[in-house]
Design a protein around this motif. Structure first.
Motif, PDB file in Angstrom:
ATOM      1  N   GLY A 176       0.789  -1.226   0.000  1.00  0.00           N
ATOM      2  CA  GLY A 176       0.000   0.000   0.000  1.00  0.00           C
ATOM      3  C   GLY A 176       0.818   1.271   0.000  1.00  0.00           C
ATOM      4  N   VAL A 177       2.004   1.267  -0.642  1.00  0.00           N
ATOM      5  CA  VAL A 177       2.849   2.455  -0.715  1.00  0.00           C
ATOM      6  C   VAL A 177       3.258   2.702  -2.164  1.00  0.00           C
ATOM      7  N   ARG A 178       3.929   3.826  -2.400  1.00  0.00           N
ATOM      8  CA  ARG A 178       4.405   4.142  -3.742  1.00  0.00           C
ATOM      9  C   ARG A 178       5.504   3.171  -4.182  1.00  0.00           C
ATOM     10  N   CYS A 179       5.721   3.133  -5.490  1.00  0.00           N
ATOM     11  CA  CYS A 179       6.760   2.281  -6.052  1.00  0.00           C
ATOM     12  C   CYS A 179       7.732   3.137  -6.856  1.00  0.00           C
ATOM     13  N   LEU A 180       9.021   2.949  -6.594  1.00  0.00           N
ATOM     14  CA  LEU A 180      10.064   3.673  -7.315  1.00  0.00           C
ATOM     15  C   LEU A 180      10.730   2.734  -8.322  1.00  0.00           C
ATOM     16  N   PRO A 181      10.522   2.922  -9.631  1.00  0.00           N
ATOM     17  CA  PRO A 181      11.203   2.087 -10.631  1.00  0.00           C
ATOM     18  C   PRO A 181      12.651   2.552 -10.830  1.00  0.00           C
ATOM     19  N   LEU A 220       1.547  -3.459 -13.048  1.00  0.00           N
ATOM     20  CA  LEU A 220       2.580  -4.289 -13.655  1.00  0.00           C
ATOM     21  C   LEU A 220       2.937  -3.781 -15.046  1.00  0.00           C
ATOM     22  N   SER A 221       1.934  -3.350 -15.808  1.00  0.00           N
ATOM     23  CA  SER A 221       2.183  -2.830 -17.146  1.00  0.00           C
ATOM     24  C   SER A 221       2.983  -1.536 -17.091  1.00  0.00           C
ATOM     25  N   ARG A 222       2.611  -0.646 -16.182  1.00  0.00           N
ATOM     26  CA  ARG A 222       3.281   0.653 -16.107  1.00  0.00           C
ATOM     27  C   ARG A 222       4.712   0.530 -15.605  1.00  0.00           C
ATOM     28  N   VAL A 223       4.934  -0.297 -14.609  1.00  0.00           N
ATOM     29  CA  VAL A 223       6.289  -0.419 -14.071  1.00  0.00           C
ATOM     30  C   VAL A 223       7.203  -1.104 -15.078  1.00  0.00           C
ATOM     31  N   GLN A 224       6.689  -2.106 -15.785  1.00  0.00           N
ATOM     32  CA  GLN A 224       7.512  -2.787 -16.784  1.00  0.00           C
ATOM     33  C   GLN A 224       7.855  -1.842 -17.938  1.00  0.00           C
ATOM     34  N   THR A 225       6.870  -1.092 -18.407  1.00  0.00           N
ATOM     35  CA  THR A 225       7.118  -0.165 -19.510  1.00  0.00           C
ATOM     36  C   THR A 225       8.153   0.886 -19.122  1.00  0.00           C
ATOM     37  N   ALA A 226       7.998   1.444 -17.921  1.00  0.00           N
ATOM     38  CA  ALA A 226       8.926   2.484 -17.465  1.00  0.00           C
ATOM     39  C   ALA A 226      10.356   1.955 -17.376  1.00  0.00           C
ATOM     40  N   ILE A 227      10.520   0.793 -16.737  1.00  0.00           N
ATOM     41  CA  ILE A 227      11.862   0.243 -16.542  1.00  0.00           C
ATOM     42  C   ILE A 227      12.480  -0.203 -17.858  1.00  0.00           C
ATOM     43  N   GLU A 228      11.705  -0.901 -18.675  1.00  0.00           N
ATOM     44  CA  GLU A 228      12.262  -1.456 -19.914  1.00  0.00           C
ATOM     45  C   GLU A 228      12.605  -0.368 -20.929  1.00  0.00           C
TER      46      GLU A 228
END
Length: 257
Positions: A176-181, A220-228
């Motif tokens: 329940g917190v923010r995620c930093l990619p 999952l889609s947003r974090v993968q797109t950002a990192i990749e």
């Protein structure tokens, strides 16, 4: 390449010599709060960065540090090398890793991991064990920790097809917190499964944090797109630099993990 081989050999000898010395220095920290042990680990990381620069001609850039939020956090980092496992914790006050259980069984080193509150996971474990791991991760984050996760679960060679695990989204949702990619290109300079260290500029880029509470699929889609996307850009730049420095970009393991 022969000169790179000699530099890599010298670097590795000194790298492990420093590790052994600091492991001895760190022994008294078993009787102290975990912060003391993490401080010694940061000394190791800083010594390694120095050796990389002066011996292997590997410069390191950290971009976007101003984007690191304060307080509890889930960190999703690209994983190409052993390097990021001991350098990234230095950017967080209370870093916690989810690690392979086998690492906890290494003499002395495993005890350091236990002391600093790292969370072990058995990849062959059943659902109950995975749920317990998720609960421990949630409790650690809610107590103010910063949970560092490699969403693909293992190192991936530069250019390998992504393989993000759905369990990572469950952990994010539970905390329940923010995620930093975090994107990086460490695999170009400190490749997996070899002692060779190649010159160039290793870049770690902290990306825009994602808000808490996103639906799992969207997250999952947003974090993968950002990192990749960011990683692909960093890898391309790193390869071009290596071609200028050594005449070609070294070959790496195929796309499989």
């Amino acid at each position: 390449m022969f000169l790179i081989f000699l530099r890599s050999l010298l670097f590795n000898v000194l790298f492990y010599a420093v590790l052994v010395c600091l492991a001895i220095v760190a022994l008294p920290t078993f009787a102290l709060p975990p912060r003391a042990m993490l401080t010694v680990a940061q000394w190791w990381a800083k010594a390694t960065l120095f050796l990389m620069r002066v011996i292997c001609n590997i410069k390191v850039e950290f971009r976007g540090q101003e984007k690191i939020p304060a307080g509890p956090l889930v960190i999703a980092a690209k994983h190409q090398s052993f390097w990021e496992t001991f350098v990234l914790p230095g950017f967080f006050n209370r870093p916690i890793f989810i690690l392979k259980r086998q690492l906890m069984q290494i003499p002395v080193f495993g005890q350091f991991l236990v002391k600093t509150g790292m969370i072990a996971i058995d990849r062959k474990a059943g659902v109950k064990a995975l749920l317990d791991m998720t609960r421990r991760a949630r409790d650690a984050v809610r107590a103010g920790g910063q949970l560092v996760i490699f969403p693909e679960g293992t190192r991936r060679a530069p250019g390998a097809a992504p393989d993000y695990k759905t369990g990572f989204a469950q952990i994010y949702s539970s905390c329940g917190v923010r995620c930093l990619p975090i994107a990086l290109n460490s695999g170009l300079f400190w490749p997996r499964r070899t002692f060779m260290r190649y010159p160039g500029t290793l870049v770690v880029e902290f990306l825009d944090p994602l808000p808490s509470g996103l639906p799992k699929d969207e997250f999952l889609s947003r974090v993968q797109t950002a990192i990749e996307d960011a990683t692909a850009r960093l890898v391309e730049a790193g390869r071009k630099e290596q071609e200028q420095l050594i005449g070609s970009s070294p070959s790496y393991a195929p796309s499989q993990s």
